[in-house]
Write an enzyme that holds these catalytic residues in place. Structure first.
Site, PDB file in Angstrom:
ATOM      1  N   CYS A   2       0.842  -1.192   0.000  1.00 37.70           N
ATOM      2  CA  CYS A   2       0.000   0.000   0.000  1.00 37.70           C
ATOM      3  C   CYS A   2       0.884   1.252   0.000  1.00 37.70           C
ATOM      4  CB  CYS A   2      -0.942   0.091   1.185  1.00 37.70           C
ATOM      5  SG  CYS A   2      -2.037  -1.304   1.331  1.00 37.70           S
ATOM      6  N   ARG A  29       3.640  -0.027  -4.885  1.00 41.81           N
ATOM      7  CA  ARG A  29       3.422  -0.537  -3.526  1.00 41.81           C
ATOM      8  C   ARG A  29       2.071  -1.246  -3.378  1.00 41.81           C
ATOM      9  NH1 ARG A  29       6.975   1.558   0.143  1.00 41.81           N
ATOM     10  NH2 ARG A  29       5.562   0.944   1.811  1.00 41.81           N
ATOM     11  N   TRP A  72      -3.001  -2.671  -1.670  1.00 43.53           N
ATOM     12  CA  TRP A  72      -2.721  -4.087  -1.879  1.00 43.53           C
ATOM     13  C   TRP A  72      -3.524  -4.793  -0.798  1.00 43.53           C
ATOM     14  CZ3 TRP A  72      -0.586  -8.154   0.963  1.00 43.53           C
ATOM     15  CH2 TRP A  72      -0.258  -9.300   0.226  1.00 43.53           C
ATOM     16  N   ASN A  96      -1.528   2.001   6.044  1.00 46.62           N
ATOM     17  CA  ASN A  96      -0.632   1.002   5.461  1.00 46.62           C
ATOM     18  C   ASN A  96      -0.181   0.114   6.606  1.00 46.62           C
ATOM     19  OD1 ASN A  96       1.371  -0.429   4.108  1.00 46.62           O
ATOM     20  ND2 ASN A  96       2.856   1.225   4.219  1.00 46.62           N
ATOM     21  N   GLY A  97      -0.461  -1.181   6.523  1.00 42.48           N
ATOM     22  CA  GLY A  97      -0.048  -2.082   7.604  1.00 42.48           C
ATOM     23  C   GLY A  97      -1.191  -2.977   8.015  1.00 42.48           C
ATOM     24  N   GLU A 465      15.134 -19.431  -7.966  1.00 35.72           N
ATOM     25  CA  GLU A 465      14.881 -18.019  -8.271  1.00 35.72           C
ATOM     26  C   GLU A 465      14.320 -17.875  -9.702  1.00 35.72           C
ATOM     27  OE1 GLU A 465      14.323 -15.284  -7.263  1.00 35.72           O
ATOM     28  OE2 GLU A 465      14.844 -13.868  -8.833  1.00 35.72           O
ATOM     29  N   LYS A 469      10.923 -15.882 -10.796  1.00 39.08           N
ATOM     30  CA  LYS A 469      10.881 -14.812 -11.810  1.00 39.08           C
ATOM     31  C   LYS A 469       9.858 -15.127 -12.887  1.00 39.08           C
ATOM     32  CE  LYS A 469      12.252 -12.249 -10.390  1.00 39.08           C
ATOM     33  NZ  LYS A 469      12.806 -12.017  -9.111  1.00 39.08           N
ATOM     34  N   GLU A 472       6.112 -15.126 -11.398  1.00 41.65           N
ATOM     35  CA  GLU A 472       5.494 -13.888 -10.934  1.00 41.65           C
ATOM     36  C   GLU A 472       5.144 -12.923 -12.061  1.00 41.65           C
ATOM     37  OE1 GLU A 472       7.681 -11.471  -8.081  1.00 41.65           O
ATOM     38  OE2 GLU A 472       9.563 -11.868  -9.098  1.00 41.65           O
ATOM     39  N   HIS A 488      14.614 -38.320  -8.538  1.00 43.63           N
ATOM     40  CA  HIS A 488      14.007 -38.884  -7.327  1.00 43.63           C
ATOM     41  C   HIS A 488      12.503 -38.624  -7.264  1.00 43.63           C
ATOM     42  CE1 HIS A 488      17.832 -40.109  -5.667  1.00 43.63           C
ATOM     43  NE2 HIS A 488      18.329 -38.926  -5.995  1.00 43.63           N
ATOM     44  N   LYS A 578       5.420  -4.426  -4.361  1.00 43.72           N
ATOM     45  CA  LYS A 578       6.881  -4.403  -4.324  1.00 43.72           C
ATOM     46  C   LYS A 578       7.446  -4.819  -2.977  1.00 43.72           C
ATOM     47  CE  LYS A 578      11.028  -3.714  -5.856  1.00 43.72           C
ATOM     48  NZ  LYS A 578      11.579  -4.915  -6.522  1.00 43.72           N
TER      49      LYS A 578
HETATM   50  O1  M6R Z   1      12.391  -6.179  -0.228  1.00 42.26           O
HETATM   51  P1  M6R Z   1      12.769  -7.590   0.024  1.00 42.26           P
HETATM   52  O2  M6R Z   1      14.011  -8.016  -0.664  1.00 42.26           O
HETATM   53  O3  M6R Z   1      12.862  -7.922   1.512  1.00 42.26           O
HETATM   54  O4  M6R Z   1      11.578  -8.448  -0.552  1.00 42.26           O
HETATM   55  C1  M6R Z   1      11.536  -9.846  -0.441  1.00 42.26           C
HETATM   56  C2  M6R Z   1      10.523 -10.455  -1.386  1.00 42.26           C
HETATM   57  O5  M6R Z   1       9.240  -9.977  -1.104  1.00 42.26           O
HETATM   58  C3  M6R Z   1      10.867 -10.143  -2.855  1.00 42.26           C
HETATM   59  O6  M6R Z   1      12.142 -10.598  -3.170  1.00 42.26           O
HETATM   60  C4  M6R Z   1       9.843 -10.829  -3.785  1.00 42.26           C
HETATM   61  O7  M6R Z   1       9.988 -12.204  -3.721  1.00 42.26           O
HETATM   62  C5  M6R Z   1       9.997 -10.297  -5.227  1.00 42.26           C
HETATM   63  N1  M6R Z   1       8.718 -10.075  -5.807  1.00 42.26           N
HETATM   64  C6  M6R Z   1      10.690 -11.249  -6.116  1.00 42.26           C
HETATM   65  O8  M6R Z   1      10.908 -10.738  -7.382  1.00 42.26           O
END
Ligand code: M6R
Length: 583
Positions: A2, A29, A72, A96-97, A465, A469, A472, A488, A578
């Site tokens: 947010c 955000r 969000w 926010n929170g 990772e 990527k 998402e 396995h 984000k």
């Molecule tokens: O700001 P941070 O690195 O602590 O965030 C951690 C995750 O929320 C962040 O890496 C998330 O997985 C991303 N969307 C990945 O691209």
């Protein structure tokens, strides 16, 4: 999670327009719905809608003061009723929170006859503030008293009918004030107001600001006493958020890696050694992080093991409660985060601090809560990362972590040399021709349903990772495995044409990839040399212990183009934001 933004003292009466503009810059955000409340001559007017604020074109009446929010969703579906601002009688607010204990308070208020119009925790706060005002508390004390009821992290902006103040209060979620001579701005992040001013005051936890006609006063929430804040001049350059010639921030940030790796390792020997000294004092190091930063941390577990012969316990922050009994005054908690405001990590650090643990961290945001709580902190200096999918911050984290592993083994110069070569290789590697080649590969894959990725050693975390990527931004199901693990169980899923990305060209990995190929898999190899089993080859430079860093780059580009091919917005994928400032 947010974005919140407010303006006070907008002398041309364009506060609503200014908040709309500022919120558009905070959209990363949260972007499922938005709302703005303007304080007009006689009343507070609220406009809210479902959808992205970047597409919004509302009309506002003249107003000098307004608050707004880009959401969000946490509590309640994405509906106009659940979007902010929320209001009850004379109280209007954005939040926010998370108000963790809201349900108990909501039930108490319902018994007293209060009626709620949304499913949110936020609406309960408006009711509670109103209740406090009814007890003849001043607006300031009403908000302070309610802050004492709330458990959880929050940043709140409150308007009260018949009062021209904005009351801003924070515990755990970011809140920054930007000031000019006549006008003040309150935001979750600096870019929202950077076009007006670069003079900022950071509101810390359990502090509040009362802003009236552009003038600001700061208070300690616990004592209610006035406090003074230092004006800080932020660099315009660091905060500028411009896509330049790129279509999206994600691809811009991928290309930023031409220079960001060099910045990540540009710390003095003294800074690196001081950081390592803290790490070495620990009897038990826990590296805590989330999502992509956790995958970078997993790579670092290999770096520290192989280079410094040190065992680092790498745990996703949300899983740390199971290991909490190991934490004591001899433990080092090592946080890795792009934003520096991820709630799951902050929770672990705050608990650890209480037990006397040493906290060290690397983040991309130097003024972040994680940086502030740390006994030693190193910035990533990757430059602002705005796309939801982390790219340049990830490789900066890995480069800095690799350098730290070398420093831990007293071979800092050797580490620097390796990473400087790596930065130069990456600079050469990412170019429009390389990008076009990967774009062509993405075109062939755009309608597939599943992708598997395998890697060995520090490329195993990069397989995980890669899956994050791809999933998402393209919404294609993707799953990463340790190369030797496929046989396995998961190999049962391989059939004619199943797409498998193979990270690495070593004999053992190629042998695992051949097992997949024999069962019909279509192999995309990410390696320095082309192997005969690769159907497509994404070349990466030979980088020895830094192979994990270069190998994720082509997958980032591939994920981006898979999203584009499927007509998706890679900068703002569905259901995400984000930074995740809620548990
Ligand atoms: O700001 P941070 O690195 O602590 O965030 C951690 C995750 O929320 C962040 O890496 C998330 O997985 C991303 N969307 C990945 O691209």
């Amino acid at each position: 999670m947010c974005g919140i933004f407010a303006v006070s003292g907008e002398k041309n009466g364009k506060a609503g327009e200014a908040v709309l503009k500022g919120l558009k810059k905070l959209e990363y955000r949260g972007y499922d719905s938005w709302g703005i409340a303007t304080q007009e001559a006689e009343k507070i007017v609220v406009i809210k809608e479902v959808g992205k604020i970047s597409k919004a074109t509302p009309n506002f009446s003249s107003s000098e003061c307004a608050i707004g929010h880009s959401r969000w969703a946490t509590h309640g579906k994405v509906t106009s009723e659940n979007s902010h601002p929320h209001f009850y009688k004379t109280v209007t607010l954005v939040h926010n929170g998370i108000f963790e204990n809201y349900e108990k308070e909501k039930q108490r208020l319902i018994k007293k006859g209060h009626i709620f119009t949304s499913e949110t925790d936020t609406e309960v706060i408006a009711h509670l503030i109103y209740e406090e005002l009814q007890k003849n508390n001043t607006p300031k004390d009403a908000v302070r008293n309610v802050a004492n009821i709330i458990t959880g992290r929050f940043a709140l902006l409150v308007l009260i009918d018949g009062n021209s103040q904005i009351i801003a209060i924070r515990r755990g979620s970011p809140l920054i004030i930007g000031r000019t001579q006549n006008t003040s701005y309150i935001a979750s992040d600096i870019p929202a107001f950077l076009e007006y001013t670069n003079i900022v005051n950071y509101i810390d936890d359990d502090e509040m600001a009362i802003v009236e006609k552009g003038e600001v006063e700061y208070f300690d929430v616990v004592s209610g006493k006035s406090i003074l804040k230092r004006d800080i001049e932020v660099s315009w350059k660091d905060e500028v958020l411009d896509k330049g010639d790129y279509d999206h921030f994600m691809i811009k940030e991928i290309f930023d890696q031409k220079s960001s790796l060099a910045s990540a390792i540009n710390h003095s020997d003294e800074e690196i050694n001081n950081f390592i000294e803290k790490l070495q004092k620990g009897n038990g190091v826990y590296m805590v992080s989330c999502g992509t930063a956790h995958k970078a941390s997993m790579s670092a577990e290999y770096y520290f093991s192989q280079i410094a012969k040190r065992k680092i316990n790498v745990v996703p922050a949300s899983e740390m409660p199971a290991f909490e009994h190991f934490i004591n005054e001899k433990t080092v908690l090592f946080a890795v985060s792009q934003s520096g405001e991820t709630a799951d990590i902050l929770e672990v650090l705050e608990q650890g601090k209480k037990k006397g643990a040493t906290i060290i961290s690397i983040t991309n945001v130097e003024s972040s809560a994680i940086a502030k709580i740390s006994d030693n902190h190193l910035p990533l200096r990757a430059g602002k990362e705005k796309a939801v999918a982390s790219t340049k911050a990830t490789t900066s984290q890995m480069a800095l972590l690799l350098l730290l592993a070398y420093a831990d083994s007293k071979r800092l110069n050797e580490g620097r040399q390796i990473l400087q070569n790596l930065a130069a290789n990456v600079n050469e590697m990412i170019n429009p021709r390389y990008e076009d080649h990967i774009k062509e590969v993405a075109k062939k894959l755009s309608d597939i349903k599943n992708i598997f990725i395998i890697g060995r050693n520090s490329l195993y975390p990069m397989a995980l990772e890669s899956a994050i990527k791809i999933m998402e931004v393209s919404y294609i199901h993707a799953q990463g495995f340790a190369a030797g693990e496929m046989k396995h169980g998961p190999i049962a899923l391989i059939e004619e044409g199943t797409v498998c990305i193979v990270l690495g060209g070593d004999m053992e990995t190629i042998s695992n990839a051949t097992e997949l190929k024999s069962r019909g898999a279509r192999i995309i190899g990410v390696a320095p040399e082309r192997d005969k089993i690769f159907d497509d080859w994404l070349k990466v430079p030979e980088s020895s212990c830094a192979q994990s860093i270069v190998s994720i780059l082509p997958v980032q580009i591939l994920a981006y183009y898979l999203a584009i091919e499927r007509g998706l917005d890679p900068d703002m994928p569905r259901n995400l934001a984000k930074s995740v400032t809620v548990k």
